[in-house]
Motif scaffolding. Structure first.
Motif, mmCIF file in Angstrom:
data_model
loop_
_atom_site.group_PDB
_atom_site.id
_atom_site.type_symbol
_atom_site.label_atom_id
_atom_site.label_comp_id
_atom_site.label_asym_id
_atom_site.label_seq_id
_atom_site.Cartn_x
_atom_site.Cartn_y
_atom_site.Cartn_z
ATOM 1 N N MET A 35 0.827 -1.203 0.000
ATOM 2 C CA MET A 35 0.000 0.000 0.000
ATOM 3 C C MET A 35 0.863 1.256 0.000
ATOM 4 S SD MET A 35 -2.980 1.160 2.638
ATOM 5 C CE MET A 35 -3.499 -0.478 2.856
ATOM 6 N N ASN A 36 2.140 1.128 0.253
ATOM 7 C CA ASN A 36 3.022 2.267 0.357
ATOM 8 C C ASN A 36 3.007 3.105 -0.923
ATOM 9 O OD1 ASN A 36 4.775 3.856 1.762
ATOM 10 N ND2 ASN A 36 6.544 2.522 1.484
ATOM 11 N N GLY A 37 2.577 4.367 -0.809
ATOM 12 C CA GLY A 37 2.575 5.268 -1.938
ATOM 13 C C GLY A 37 1.363 5.172 -2.842
ATOM 14 N N ASN A 38 0.416 4.306 -2.529
ATOM 15 C CA ASN A 38 -0.781 4.206 -3.363
ATOM 16 C C ASN A 38 -2.026 4.106 -2.489
ATOM 17 O OD1 ASN A 38 -2.238 4.111 -5.751
ATOM 18 N ND2 ASN A 38 -2.302 1.888 -5.715
ATOM 19 N N SER A 39 -2.165 5.098 -1.595
ATOM 20 C CA SER A 39 -3.335 5.097 -0.729
ATOM 21 C C SER A 39 -3.867 6.508 -0.551
ATOM 22 C CB SER A 39 -2.982 4.498 0.641
ATOM 23 O OG SER A 39 -2.058 5.331 1.315
ATOM 24 N N VAL A 40 -5.134 6.572 -0.190
ATOM 25 C CA VAL A 40 -5.770 7.806 0.239
ATOM 26 C C VAL A 40 -5.938 7.661 1.743
ATOM 27 C CG1 VAL A 40 -7.896 9.162 0.166
ATOM 28 C CG2 VAL A 40 -6.929 8.245 -1.949
ATOM 29 N N LEU A 41 -5.403 8.613 2.504
ATOM 30 C CA LEU A 41 -5.454 8.571 3.954
ATOM 31 C C LEU A 41 -6.524 9.529 4.462
ATOM 32 C CD1 LEU A 41 -4.206 7.530 6.621
ATOM 33 C CD2 LEU A 41 -2.624 9.482 6.508
ATOM 34 N N VAL A 42 -7.442 9.015 5.273
ATOM 35 C CA VAL A 42 -8.535 9.814 5.830
ATOM 36 C C VAL A 42 -8.309 9.971 7.328
ATOM 37 C CG1 VAL A 42 -11.029 9.991 6.124
ATOM 38 C CG2 VAL A 42 -10.103 8.858 4.100
ATOM 39 N N CYS A 43 -8.282 11.214 7.811
ATOM 40 C CA CYS A 43 -8.146 11.492 9.245
ATOM 41 C C CYS A 43 -9.532 11.633 9.852
ATOM 42 C CB CYS A 43 -7.401 12.794 9.475
ATOM 43 S SG CYS A 43 -5.703 12.755 8.951
ATOM 44 N N VAL A 44 -9.796 10.846 10.894
ATOM 45 C CA VAL A 44 -11.108 10.896 11.536
ATOM 46 C C VAL A 44 -10.958 11.005 13.052
ATOM 47 C CG1 VAL A 44 -12.233 9.559 9.718
ATOM 48 C CG2 VAL A 44 -11.322 8.380 11.712
ATOM 49 N N THR A 45 -12.057 11.367 13.676
ATOM 50 C CA THR A 45 -12.188 11.335 15.124
ATOM 51 C C THR A 45 -13.377 10.443 15.426
ATOM 52 O OG1 THR A 45 -13.609 13.285 15.073
ATOM 53 C CG2 THR A 45 -11.249 13.669 15.431
ATOM 54 N N PRO A 46 -13.506 9.953 16.645
ATOM 55 C CA PRO A 46 -14.644 9.067 16.939
ATOM 56 C C PRO A 46 -15.952 9.845 17.041
ATOM 57 C CG PRO A 46 -13.058 9.068 18.764
ATOM 58 C CD PRO A 46 -12.545 10.011 17.730
ATOM 59 N N GLN A 47 -16.433 10.340 15.914
ATOM 60 C CA GLN A 47 -17.693 11.085 15.832
ATOM 61 C C GLN A 47 -18.487 10.581 14.629
ATOM 62 O OE1 GLN A 47 -17.264 15.410 15.909
ATOM 63 N NE2 GLN A 47 -15.152 15.139 16.555
ATOM 64 N N GLU A 48 -19.788 10.783 14.674
ATOM 65 C CA GLU A 48 -20.653 10.361 13.562
ATOM 66 C C GLU A 48 -20.260 11.029 12.248
ATOM 67 O OE1 GLU A 48 -22.978 8.035 13.299
ATOM 68 O OE2 GLU A 48 -22.705 7.464 15.396
ATOM 69 N N SER A 49 -19.824 12.295 12.308
ATOM 70 C CA SER A 49 -19.478 13.021 11.081
ATOM 71 C C SER A 49 -18.311 12.374 10.334
ATOM 72 C CB SER A 49 -19.158 14.481 11.402
ATOM 73 O OG SER A 49 -18.061 14.554 12.293
ATOM 74 N N SER A 50 -17.567 11.509 11.017
ATOM 75 C CA SER A 50 -16.438 10.838 10.363
ATOM 76 C C SER A 50 -16.891 9.921 9.240
ATOM 77 C CB SER A 50 -15.625 10.048 11.391
ATOM 78 O OG SER A 50 -15.007 10.937 12.293
ATOM 79 N N ASN A 51 -18.131 9.451 9.304
ATOM 80 C CA ASN A 51 -18.640 8.595 8.227
ATOM 81 C C ASN A 51 -18.609 9.319 6.889
ATOM 82 O OD1 ASN A 51 -19.072 6.552 10.062
ATOM 83 N ND2 ASN A 51 -21.234 6.996 10.319
ATOM 84 N N ASN A 52 -18.919 10.624 6.891
ATOM 85 C CA ASN A 52 -18.857 11.415 5.657
ATOM 86 C C ASN A 52 -17.434 11.465 5.113
ATOM 87 O OD1 ASN A 52 -21.577 11.956 5.894
ATOM 88 N ND2 ASN A 52 -21.288 14.009 6.732
ATOM 89 N N LEU A 53 -16.453 11.598 6.021
ATOM 90 C CA LEU A 53 -15.055 11.652 5.590
ATOM 91 C C LEU A 53 -14.617 10.314 5.003
ATOM 92 C CD1 LEU A 53 -13.461 13.566 8.600
ATOM 93 C CD2 LEU A 53 -14.078 14.478 6.362
ATOM 94 N N ILE A 54 -15.022 9.237 5.649
ATOM 95 C CA ILE A 54 -14.660 7.906 5.150
ATOM 96 C C ILE A 54 -15.275 7.670 3.778
ATOM 97 C CG2 ILE A 54 -14.892 5.426 5.564
ATOM 98 C CD1 ILE A 54 -14.761 6.160 8.617
ATOM 99 N N GLU A 55 -16.528 8.074 3.610
ATOM 100 C CA GLU A 55 -17.194 7.901 2.309
ATOM 101 C C GLU A 55 -16.495 8.737 1.233
ATOM 102 O OE1 GLU A 55 -19.806 6.638 -0.675
ATOM 103 O OE2 GLU A 55 -19.154 5.767 1.215
ATOM 104 N N ALA A 56 -16.139 9.980 1.564
ATOM 105 C CA ALA A 56 -15.417 10.823 0.597
ATOM 106 C C ALA A 56 -14.068 10.188 0.262
ATOM 107 C CB ALA A 56 -15.220 12.228 1.157
ATOM 108 N N GLY A 57 -13.376 9.666 1.280
ATOM 109 C CA GLY A 57 -12.093 9.002 1.049
ATOM 110 C C GLY A 57 -12.239 7.775 0.174
ATOM 111 N N ARG A 58 -13.315 7.008 0.394
ATOM 112 C CA ARG A 58 -13.559 5.814 -0.417
ATOM 113 C C ARG A 58 -13.738 6.198 -1.879
ATOM 114 N NH1 ARG A 58 -17.331 3.565 -3.024
ATOM 115 N NH2 ARG A 58 -18.939 4.998 -2.338
#
Length: 138
Positions: A1-24
């Motif tokens: 995975m080194n050099g071919n990933s999208v990294l998503v920073c989240v906190t343990p909050q419901e709004s993190s689901n939006n970030l994970i979906e955008a990252g996906r």
């Protein structure tokens, strides 16, 4: 995975689901792996329901076919920058800074200036912060 990933920073909050979906979505568009990272404080002053929120985050990341890393540190910017130096993601996805921002995005941009950053707001709009390029300055 080194050099071919999208990294998503989240906190343990419901709004993190939006970030994970955008990252996906961004990972799929870039034919990259999805990585999610969260940094929790060492002092233990996390929310009482943090374990349940982490379980939900892990499930959301798993459903998105990603991997999740959890770190414990009182310096999230430095911890994430160190993780990025090791994994070399092609893109970092973060939440859009609010009014009382702690300058997290600016610090990450200073520590890892070569990595583009996508910020996702509460309406799921994506804003991009591109790396500084010397040849574009006049």
């Amino acid at each position: 995975m080194n050099g071919n990933s999208v990294l998503v920073c989240v906190t343990p909050q419901e709004s993190s689901n939006n970030l994970i979906e955008a990252g996906r979505i961004l990972a799929e568009k870039n034919d990259a792996e999805l990585q999610v990272i969260t940094v929790l404080p060492l002092n233990g002053e996390t929310q009482k329901d943090c374990p349940q929120m982490l379980d939900r985050l892990f499930q959301t990341v798993q459903d998105a076919k990603g991997e999740m890393a959890v770190y414990f540190s009182d310096d999230p910017s430095l911890t994430i920058a160190a993780h990025m130096a090791k994994t070399k993601p092609i893109l970092l996805v973060v939440g859009f800074p609010g009014e009382n921002s702690n300058n997290f995005v600016s610090l990450i941009h200073l520590l890892v200036p070569e990595t583009p950053i996508s910020m996702v707001d509460s309406d799921k709009r994506i804003y991009n912060m591109l790396p500084f390029e010397e040849n574009h300055v006049h």
